[in-house]
Design a protein around this motif. Structure first.
Motif, PDB file in Angstrom:
ATOM      1  N   LYS A  97       8.642   1.641  -1.905  1.00 31.11           N
ATOM      2  CA  LYS A  97       7.663   0.951  -1.037  1.00 31.11           C
ATOM      3  C   LYS A  97       7.835   1.374   0.425  1.00 31.11           C
ATOM      4  O   LYS A  97       7.815   0.548   1.344  1.00 31.11           O
ATOM      5  CB  LYS A  97       7.812  -0.579  -1.153  1.00 31.11           C
ATOM      6  CG  LYS A  97       7.645  -1.095  -2.571  1.00 31.11           C
ATOM      7  CD  LYS A  97       6.214  -1.493  -2.796  1.00 31.11           C
ATOM      8  CE  LYS A  97       5.887  -1.851  -4.220  1.00 31.11           C
ATOM      9  NZ  LYS A  97       4.737  -1.153  -4.754  1.00 31.11           N
ATOM     10  N   ARG A 124      -4.893   3.405   3.562  1.00 33.97           N
ATOM     11  CA  ARG A 124      -5.309   2.758   2.294  1.00 33.97           C
ATOM     12  C   ARG A 124      -5.608   1.291   2.502  1.00 33.97           C
ATOM     13  O   ARG A 124      -6.562   0.737   1.960  1.00 33.97           O
ATOM     14  CB  ARG A 124      -4.221   2.950   1.234  1.00 33.97           C
ATOM     15  CG  ARG A 124      -4.259   4.376   0.704  1.00 33.97           C
ATOM     16  CD  ARG A 124      -3.072   4.748  -0.107  1.00 33.97           C
ATOM     17  NE  ARG A 124      -2.712   3.774  -1.126  1.00 33.97           N
ATOM     18  CZ  ARG A 124      -1.798   3.983  -2.046  1.00 33.97           C
ATOM     19  NH1 ARG A 124      -1.167   5.134  -2.084  1.00 33.97           N
ATOM     20  NH2 ARG A 124      -1.499   3.059  -2.909  1.00 33.97           N
ATOM     21  N   SER A 174       3.097   4.240  -1.613  1.00 34.49           N
ATOM     22  CA  SER A 174       2.809   4.920  -2.874  1.00 34.49           C
ATOM     23  C   SER A 174       4.067   5.273  -3.664  1.00 34.49           C
ATOM     24  O   SER A 174       3.974   5.703  -4.799  1.00 34.49           O
ATOM     25  CB  SER A 174       1.956   6.172  -2.606  1.00 34.49           C
ATOM     26  OG  SER A 174       2.548   6.920  -1.574  1.00 34.49           O
ATOM     27  N   ASP A 175       5.258   5.091  -3.089  1.00 33.18           N
ATOM     28  CA  ASP A 175       6.469   5.439  -3.843  1.00 33.18           C
ATOM     29  C   ASP A 175       7.176   4.172  -4.342  1.00 33.18           C
ATOM     30  O   ASP A 175       6.827   3.064  -3.946  1.00 33.18           O
ATOM     31  CB  ASP A 175       7.421   6.269  -2.965  1.00 33.18           C
ATOM     32  CG  ASP A 175       7.938   5.464  -1.777  1.00 33.18           C
ATOM     33  OD1 ASP A 175       7.301   4.438  -1.436  1.00 33.18           O
ATOM     34  OD2 ASP A 175       8.959   5.838  -1.186  1.00 33.18           O
ATOM     35  N   LYS A 176       8.173   4.384  -5.189  1.00 34.22           N
ATOM     36  CA  LYS A 176       8.812   3.212  -5.803  1.00 34.22           C
ATOM     37  C   LYS A 176       9.662   2.424  -4.802  1.00 34.22           C
ATOM     38  O   LYS A 176       9.963   1.259  -5.017  1.00 34.22           O
ATOM     39  CB  LYS A 176       9.608   3.603  -7.052  1.00 34.22           C
ATOM     40  CG  LYS A 176      10.826   4.472  -6.830  1.00 34.22           C
ATOM     41  CD  LYS A 176      11.558   4.612  -8.169  1.00 34.22           C
ATOM     42  CE  LYS A 176      12.943   5.189  -8.099  1.00 34.22           C
ATOM     43  NZ  LYS A 176      13.145   6.549  -7.734  1.00 34.22           N
ATOM     44  N   TYR A 190       0.815  -1.216   0.000  1.00 38.56           N
ATOM     45  CA  TYR A 190       0.000   0.000   0.000  1.00 38.56           C
ATOM     46  C   TYR A 190       0.849   1.266   0.000  1.00 38.56           C
ATOM     47  O   TYR A 190       0.334   2.360   0.140  1.00 38.56           O
ATOM     48  CB  TYR A 190      -0.970  -0.015   1.196  1.00 38.56           C
ATOM     49  CG  TYR A 190      -1.946  -1.147   1.049  1.00 38.56           C
ATOM     50  CD1 TYR A 190      -3.145  -0.954   0.371  1.00 38.56           C
ATOM     51  CD2 TYR A 190      -1.635  -2.420   1.524  1.00 38.56           C
ATOM     52  CE1 TYR A 190      -4.020  -2.005   0.186  1.00 38.56           C
ATOM     53  CE2 TYR A 190      -2.502  -3.474   1.343  1.00 38.56           C
ATOM     54  CZ  TYR A 190      -3.690  -3.257   0.672  1.00 38.56           C
ATOM     55  OH  TYR A 190      -4.556  -4.295   0.477  1.00 38.56           O
ATOM     56  N   GLU A 214      -0.596   7.137   5.541  1.00 35.75           N
ATOM     57  CA  GLU A 214      -1.241   6.873   4.246  1.00 35.75           C
ATOM     58  C   GLU A 214      -1.334   5.389   3.878  1.00 35.75           C
ATOM     59  O   GLU A 214      -2.435   4.911   3.565  1.00 35.75           O
ATOM     60  CB  GLU A 214      -0.548   7.677   3.143  1.00 35.75           C
ATOM     61  CG  GLU A 214      -1.394   7.718   1.892  1.00 35.75           C
ATOM     62  CD  GLU A 214      -0.659   8.265   0.669  1.00 35.75           C
ATOM     63  OE1 GLU A 214       0.408   8.905   0.836  1.00 35.75           O
ATOM     64  OE2 GLU A 214      -1.156   8.023  -0.440  1.00 35.75           O
ATOM     65  N   PRO A 215      -0.210   4.630   3.917  1.00 37.74           N
ATOM     66  CA  PRO A 215      -0.355   3.211   3.551  1.00 37.74           C
ATOM     67  C   PRO A 215      -1.305   2.464   4.486  1.00 37.74           C
ATOM     68  O   PRO A 215      -2.091   1.615   4.044  1.00 37.74           O
ATOM     69  CB  PRO A 215       1.070   2.657   3.687  1.00 37.74           C
ATOM     70  CG  PRO A 215       1.970   3.842   3.704  1.00 37.74           C
ATOM     71  CD  PRO A 215       1.177   4.992   4.219  1.00 37.74           C
TER      72      PRO A 215
END
Ligand code: ADE
Length: 226
Positions: free
Chosen positions: A47, A69, A43-45, A41, A65-66
């Motif tokens: 992780k 989500r 959002s950046d490359k 979850y 955020e993760p």
């Protein structure tokens, strides 16, 4: 019952959840345990699931955020009775809490790491916080495994003899009485005669007396609570 465990270290949960009674409960379809890798979850490359603390200081903080989500996605699939954050400063886990949780249908256990989670997770996303004791673990995974084990064994049908969870220590605020098996004598150390007598009432009375004495000497606080 279903238990979703959110973690950034899913491997830590593999062995405790895939052996013995907890494994059998899943095989029998009495509980579904789902370990979710929080990094899915991110959002950046890279992780990332953690970041530096605002205001400075050592230690990383798990980002909201993760976690949000992940929980949001789970919530689209079912309603959760409790979303529990495993934390050393939560409510102390006890047998009554295990009993209570074993009656729920869907639970989320969120495992913290590093310096913990962004405070807004605690304020807005979780419904409860549980600690397994007054010591700090490297993360919430082992605590989540402890809670899962204690809860799952209480689900009806999980233990082969349904009464055996009822005779566990703590179920009646008493420590369990001593148990013995063959041989009846080993190196001169004997099993108490009453247990070999076949007299059910006498055995029950002896066990109750032993439980009381043990509780008085080892955990008198339990008798005060009762
Ligand atoms: N995470 C770190 N330490 C913990 C504890 N004692 N109980 C629950 N979660 C934890």
């Amino acid at each position: 019952m279903r238990i979703d465990i959110i973690t950034c270290l899913p491997r830590l949960l593999e062995s405790p959840l895939n052996d013995s009674i907890v494994k059998r409960a899943q095989t029998k379809g009495l509980v579904e345990i789902n370990v979710i890798d929080l990094r899915q979850y991110a959002s950046d490359k890279h992780k990332s699931v953690d970041d530096y603390a605002y205001g400075g200081g050592a230690g990383m903080v798990m980002m909201i955020e993760p976690i949000d989500r992940c929980i949001e996605e789970l919530k689209t699939q079912r309603t959760y009775d409790e979303i529990i954050y495993m934390s050393p400063d939560g409510e102390r886990f006890t047998q009554p809490i295990a009993n209570q949780l074993s009656l729920k249908r869907n639970l989320i256990l969120l495992c913290g790491h590093y310096k913990g989670v962004d405070e807004r997770v605690r304020e807005h996303l979780v419904t409860r916080e549980i600690s397994i004791g007054d010591y700090v673990l490297s993360g919430g995974e082992l605590a989540a495994a402890v809670v899962t084990d204690a809860v799952v064994r209480l689900i009806p049908g999980v233990l082969s003899d349904e009464t055996s969870a009822l005779t566990d220590s703590f179920q009646d605020n008493l420590i369990a009485p001593p148990v013995y098996t063959r041989p009846a004598e080993y190196k001169g150390w004997k099993v108490p005669d009453v247990l070999l007598s076949g007299h059910e009432q006498k055995i029950a009375d002896w066990r109750y007396q032993q439980a009381l004495e043990r509780t008085q000497t080892r955990r008198p606080d339990l008798l005060e609570d009762a």
